[in-house]
Design an enzyme around this catalytic site. Structure first.
Site, PDB file in Angstrom:
ATOM      1  N   GLU A 191      -5.511  -8.218  -1.169  1.00 48.72           N
ATOM      2  CA  GLU A 191      -6.197  -8.082   0.120  1.00 48.72           C
ATOM      3  C   GLU A 191      -7.661  -7.785  -0.145  1.00 48.72           C
ATOM      4  O   GLU A 191      -7.985  -6.916  -0.966  1.00 48.72           O
ATOM      5  CB  GLU A 191      -5.632  -6.927   0.953  1.00 48.72           C
ATOM      6  CG  GLU A 191      -4.291  -7.182   1.562  1.00 48.72           C
ATOM      7  CD  GLU A 191      -3.845  -6.054   2.484  1.00 48.72           C
ATOM      8  OE1 GLU A 191      -4.697  -5.420   3.139  1.00 48.72           O
ATOM      9  OE2 GLU A 191      -2.626  -5.812   2.542  1.00 48.72           O
ATOM     10  N   GLU A 222       0.834  -1.217   0.000  1.00 45.07           N
ATOM     11  CA  GLU A 222       0.000   0.000   0.000  1.00 45.07           C
ATOM     12  C   GLU A 222       0.865   1.261   0.000  1.00 45.07           C
ATOM     13  O   GLU A 222       0.822   2.072   0.938  1.00 45.07           O
ATOM     14  CB  GLU A 222      -0.947  -0.012   1.203  1.00 45.07           C
ATOM     15  CG  GLU A 222      -1.975  -1.137   1.121  1.00 45.07           C
ATOM     16  CD  GLU A 222      -3.046  -1.070   2.191  1.00 45.07           C
ATOM     17  OE1 GLU A 222      -2.787  -0.507   3.266  1.00 45.07           O
ATOM     18  OE2 GLU A 222      -4.144  -1.596   1.955  1.00 45.07           O
TER      19      GLU A 222
HETATM   20  C1  BG6 Z   1      -4.356  -2.976   4.801  1.00 40.42           C
HETATM   21  C2  BG6 Z   1      -3.032  -3.458   5.271  1.00 40.42           C
HETATM   22  O1  BG6 Z   1      -4.333  -1.605   4.940  1.00 40.42           O
HETATM   23  O2  BG6 Z   1      -5.514  -3.334   5.481  1.00 40.42           O
HETATM   24  C3  BG6 Z   1      -3.075  -4.598   6.268  1.00 40.42           C
HETATM   25  O3  BG6 Z   1      -2.178  -3.768   4.201  1.00 40.42           O
HETATM   26  C4  BG6 Z   1      -4.250  -4.400   7.198  1.00 40.42           C
HETATM   27  O4  BG6 Z   1      -1.845  -4.636   6.929  1.00 40.42           O
HETATM   28  C5  BG6 Z   1      -5.519  -4.436   6.367  1.00 40.42           C
HETATM   29  O5  BG6 Z   1      -4.289  -5.297   8.254  1.00 40.42           O
HETATM   30  C6  BG6 Z   1      -6.801  -4.380   7.172  1.00 40.42           C
HETATM   31  O6  BG6 Z   1      -6.785  -3.278   8.006  1.00 40.42           O
HETATM   32  P1  BG6 Z   1      -7.035  -3.425   9.568  1.00 40.42           P
HETATM   33  O7  BG6 Z   1      -6.828  -2.079  10.119  1.00 40.42           O
HETATM   34  O8  BG6 Z   1      -8.428  -3.909   9.720  1.00 40.42           O
HETATM   35  O9  BG6 Z   1      -6.041  -4.417  10.051  1.00 40.42           O
END
Ligand code: BG6
Length: 479
Positions: free
Chosen positions: A376, A183
């Protein structure tokens, strides 16, 4: 829900994690201290990750979830076996820089750290799982922050070059898919996590951020160049926190604001994929008085070594408006957005928009015309085991089903080329945004709470069997 349209034969189904959110074992086998170790749970987390509050040492007043995380450093064999059981074709994980170079500026790497990841990759291959490796996922050795000021210092490019040369050489034949920075656009919103930046009193923050951004972009191109030189089989991707911003309404002012917000993210990928800073960004920086620290040779490097594919995270779409009254914010993935009245939201206020994924995929494919990789996606939710200890996470299945369907449509109806899909936090892990454990994404439940209590026992959730079936049926059986 049965689908007649299949996903491609060699589609890389899998799941994703990041070292600091799952490994724990923060001080063993020579590992050095990283920025992410020092980010606690609680109200100080946000000022620290945004570089506003200096917090360079542990104290007793805070709990630091990354220290132990879910202890995957010690359980990776059992955990990867479970991924294998689900039928994963790929597993996205990140390397902790501080396991390989504990301080970051050493000349020689730490063999124990190198060996750990070698074993992890070999374990993946036992199950036919292709590792997909993020080189830096929000982590930066603390020594590089205290001694050099993090990515605001050009020297970090040299240290990163050393890191990538070592890992591309050592893992040649074991790893083919690489992501340079997780990211990368997150530097704008969480500069301590994205670039090891803590702002000194009176510092020009925008200038510092863009100095660090330029250094990371140069480092990313350099990594791409070296990856291809060491092994022409290597495929290198950029990684964007994506999610299209919609105009709140059709007033041209809102449409223009949405375009501006989207470009703020695209600017990074424009450089990494097209090979040059886009004109709109250069004009904006000129107006703001920001100077990019471009050295001789940088422009050629960026132009000649662009990425092979575009990877991104997608949780939600966003909304843009120029109407101040509407700017009463809702939560989002670190950077917030206006509430969309047409969408439901997760327990953490992240708006749920599967069609937004299809729209985002089309936007990115139109713009870059390179294969995409969704690295993701998922639903962070509270899971409560029933009296028998079962976790019936139908809400997660519903979320994922709708997003898998949206991908299928983008591939089969729109012709988007998608290499693979790794759901976020395939095993429960520490949240990056909040540091909580109770914000769970996994197919595998981990018995650990926000304060670090629990047995760490792994339990398959209902979604485990569901995802296994989805993979086995090439995305045709989503029931
Ligand atoms: C992304 C990141 O921003 O979102 C992850 O690459 C992160 O590291 C994921 O865990 C989900 O966000 P969160 O805050 O729910 O863990």
């Amino acid at each position: 829900m049965k689908n007649t349209m299949r996903f491609p034969e060699n589609f890389l189904w899998g799941g994703a994690t990041a070292a600091n959110q799952c490994e724990g074992a923060y001080d063993v086998d020579g590992r050095g201290l990283a920025n992410v170790d020092l980010v606690p749970v609680g109200k100080d987390r946000f000022p620290i990750i945004t570089g506003e509050k200096k917090h360079f040492a542990f104290d007793d007043a805070h709990f630091y979830p990354a220290k132990g995380a879910i202890d995957m450093y010690n359980t990776y064999k059992e955990d990867i076996a479970l991924f294998g059981e689900m039928g994963f074709k790929t597993y996205r994980l990140s390397i902790a820089w501080t396991r390989i170079f504990p301080k970051g500026d050493e000349l020689e790497p730490n063999e124990e750290g190198l060996l750990f990841y070698e074993n992890v990759f070999k374990e993946c291959h036992k199950y036919g799982i292709e590792p997909l490796v993020t080189i830096t996922h929000f982590d930066c050795p603390m020594h590089l922050i205290t001694e050099y000021g993090g990515w605001r210092n050009r020297k970090l490019v040299d240290f990163y070059e050393r890191l990538v040369t070592v890992i591309f050489t050592r893992y040649k034949g074991l790893v083919k898919y690489w992501l340079t920075f997780n990211e990368i656009n997150m530097i704008l919103h969480a500069p301590f996590m994205g670039a090891g930046i803590y702002f000194e009193e009176g510092e020009n923050k925008l200038q510092t951020k863009f100095t660090a951004i330029h250094h990371e972009l140069v480092a990313s191109s350099l990594a791409t160049k070296i990856a291809h030189e060491i092994d022409p089989e290597n495929k290198v991707g950029c990684m964007l926190a994506a999610g299209l911003s919609y105009p709140y309404n059709c007033a041209p002012g809102d449409v223009f604001k949405a375009q501006k917000d989207n470009r703020q993210n695209y600017a990074f990928i424009d450089v990494q994929s097209r090979g040059a800073y886009p004109a709109y960004l250069l004009k904006e920086l000129e107006r703001e008085g920001v100077v990019l620290p471009i050295l001789e040779g940088d422009a050629e490097l960026l132009a000649e070594h662009t990425v092979d594919f575009i990877s991104f995270s997608y949780y939600s779409s966003r909304v843009s408006t120029e109407n101040e009254e509407l700017l009463a914010q809702t939560a989002g993935n670190i950077f917030a957005s206006v509430k969309n009245p047409f969408l439901e939201a997760s327990e953490w206020g992240w708006q749920i928009d599967p069609l937004g994924l299809r729209i985002t995929m089309n936007e990115l494919y139109d713009r870059y015309q390179k294969p995409l990789f969704i690295v993701e996606n998922g639903l962070g939710a509270v899971d409560i085991p029933d009296a028998q200890g079962a976790i019936n996470d139908d809400y997660r299945i519903d979320y994922l089903r709708a997003h898998v369907q949206a991908m299928n449509d983008a591939i089969n109806l729109d012709g988007v080329e998608l290499l693979g899909y790794t759901t976020w936090g395939c095993i429960d892990l520490v949240s990056a945004g909040t540091g909580e454990m109770k914000k769970r994404y996994g197919f595998i439940y981990v018995d650990r709470d926000n304060d670090g209590n629990g047995t760490l026992k792994r339990t398959k959730k209902k979604s485990f069997g569901w995802y296994k079936k989805v993979i086995a049926s090439a995305g045709t059986d989503l029931d």
